[in-house]
Design an enzyme around this catalytic site. Structure first.
Site, PDB file in Angstrom:
ATOM      1  N   CYS A 116     -13.799  -3.136   3.690  1.00 27.62           N
ATOM      2  CA  CYS A 116     -13.017  -2.927   2.618  1.00 27.62           C
ATOM      3  C   CYS A 116     -11.954  -1.567   3.314  1.00 27.62           C
ATOM      4  O   CYS A 116     -12.650  -0.688   3.788  1.00 27.62           O
ATOM      5  CB  CYS A 116     -13.677  -2.024   1.743  1.00 27.62           C
ATOM      6  SG  CYS A 116     -12.820  -1.183   0.515  1.00 27.62           S
ATOM      7  N   CYS A 119     -11.482   1.516   0.918  1.00 26.92           N
ATOM      8  CA  CYS A 119     -12.517   2.659   0.811  1.00 26.92           C
ATOM      9  C   CYS A 119     -13.902   1.921   1.213  1.00 26.92           C
ATOM     10  O   CYS A 119     -14.021   1.942   2.072  1.00 26.92           O
ATOM     11  CB  CYS A 119     -12.406   3.085  -0.736  1.00 26.92           C
ATOM     12  SG  CYS A 119     -12.346   1.771  -1.900  1.00 26.92           S
ATOM     13  N   SER A 120     -14.497   1.517   0.081  1.00 30.99           N
ATOM     14  CA  SER A 120     -16.125   1.132   0.391  1.00 30.99           C
ATOM     15  C   SER A 120     -16.440  -0.167  -0.486  1.00 30.99           C
ATOM     16  O   SER A 120     -17.414  -0.062  -0.739  1.00 30.99           O
ATOM     17  CB  SER A 120     -17.023   2.166   0.378  1.00 30.99           C
ATOM     18  OG  SER A 120     -17.048   2.739  -0.775  1.00 30.99           O
ATOM     19  N   CYS A 121     -15.551  -0.907  -1.105  1.00 28.61           N
ATOM     20  CA  CYS A 121     -15.942  -1.919  -1.998  1.00 28.61           C
ATOM     21  C   CYS A 121     -16.850  -2.630  -1.440  1.00 28.61           C
ATOM     22  O   CYS A 121     -16.768  -3.143  -0.296  1.00 28.61           O
ATOM     23  CB  CYS A 121     -14.599  -2.638  -2.573  1.00 28.61           C
ATOM     24  SG  CYS A 121     -13.404  -1.552  -3.244  1.00 28.61           S
TER      25      CYS A 121
END
Lengths: 218, 101
Positions: A116, A119-121
């Protein structure tokens, strides 16, 4: 009573981050304040927050591994998973909310890896919380730039004939990699197969374990 | 940041601290109440700029984004938050002490 956690390991084998005994930080102070205000205003309750934290602690990559093991051993399910991963999860009783989930199947010639960049999906409902490195600047920037080198650092050495496909997650679209089924697993039950499927294999930074061998890339 | 040059990927992992898990829980619950969307959370995170990624930890950025969204939504005011934070700091010098009312 202050004490040092730093040499202790958690049940999952990771060091504890120093927690309650360290000096209160500005951001921790903000967390406490927001939490208390939200409880006071009836937006949520202490019990609800505690239950949410507990659910988070309970979640690991087991659901994802069960999904992969079934896909390996049930052709009809595999077809459904590739066509509509959300429906396949529902059939297993795994709630993935409103997210669109896409299953990516590794083959002899194609290796998939998920990142991702924004961000941090991450498919938390299937894999638990993302590891630190998944959220790191280095992984997010380099995986789209030099995936072959990144994978090699994780211990996944792929031949030049294997195409690497990098998938960039978004807030409402998540991916799960279906690793290749290892050789010599024909007689294994589904739980035995699931035990071969680690978190990294479903991100694409690892491979499924060969029975009796150490996992490549941890 | 996709495609930017960067150094080695640190493979260290740690269990999340209790306060970090609580931030995560608050974000999920506030979203479930319809107070803001995942896109709204991310808008704030991206507005922080690249330097925030150097100076703040992951959940520090999240708690800041959570706060910004709740203030914008009118759930509470900045002064309400400030007054509460002051009272919390008076309870003790560690997280454990301050989190205990």
């Amino acid at each position: 009573m202050p004490h040092d956690h730093s040499h202790e390991m958690s049940p999952s084998g990771h060091p504890y981050r120093t927690d309650d005994d360290v000096p209160l930080s500005y951001w921790q102070q903000m967390e406490i304040a927001i939490r208390e205000i939200l409880i006071e205003k009836g937006v949520t309750s202490a019990a609800e927050i505690a239950a949410q934290v507990e659910a988070m602690d309970a979640r690991g990559p087991a659901n994802g591994a069960a999904l992969v093991a079934r896909a390996w051993s049930d052709g009809e399910f595999r077809a459904l998973l590739m066509r509509d991963a959300g429906a396949a999860c529902a059939q297993m009783g795994f709630d993935i909310g409103t997210l669109k989930l896409i299953a990516l199947e590794n083959t002899e010639n194609v290796h998939n890896v998920v990142v991702c960049t924004l961000c941090s999906c991450y498919p938390r409902n299937l894999l638990g919380l993302p590891p630190d490195w998944y959220k790191s600047r280095a992984y997010r920037s380099r995986t789209v730039r030099e995936p072959r080198r990144v994978l090699a650092e994780f211990g996944v050495e792929l031949g030049d004939d294997v195409e690497i496909r990098v998938h960039d997650s978004t807030a409402d679209m998540r991916y799960i990699v279906i690793p290749r089924r290892p050789e010599g697993t024909a007689g294994l039950s589904r739980p035995e197969l699931a035990a071969l499927v680690g978190r990294d294999a479903m991100i694409g930074t690892g491979l499924a374990r060969v029975p009796g061998a150490a996992p490549p890339g941890g | 940041m996709g495609g930017a040059e960067s150094g080695a990927i640190s493979r260290d992992e740690h269990d999340f601290a209790f306060w970090e898990k609580r931030v995560d829980a608050l974000v999920i619950l506030a979203q479930a109440r319809g107070l803001f969307t995942v896109d709204a959370l991310r808008r704030v995170l991206e507005d922080m700029g690249p330097e925030a990624f150097e100076t703040m930890s992951y959940y520090e950025r999240w708690v800041a984004a959570l706060n910004q969204n709740l203030v914008e939504r009118g759930v509470y005011t900045v002064s309400e938050l400030g007054a509460r934070m002051e009272r919390i700091a008076e309870r003790g010098v560690t997280y454990g002490e301050a989190a205990d009312e």
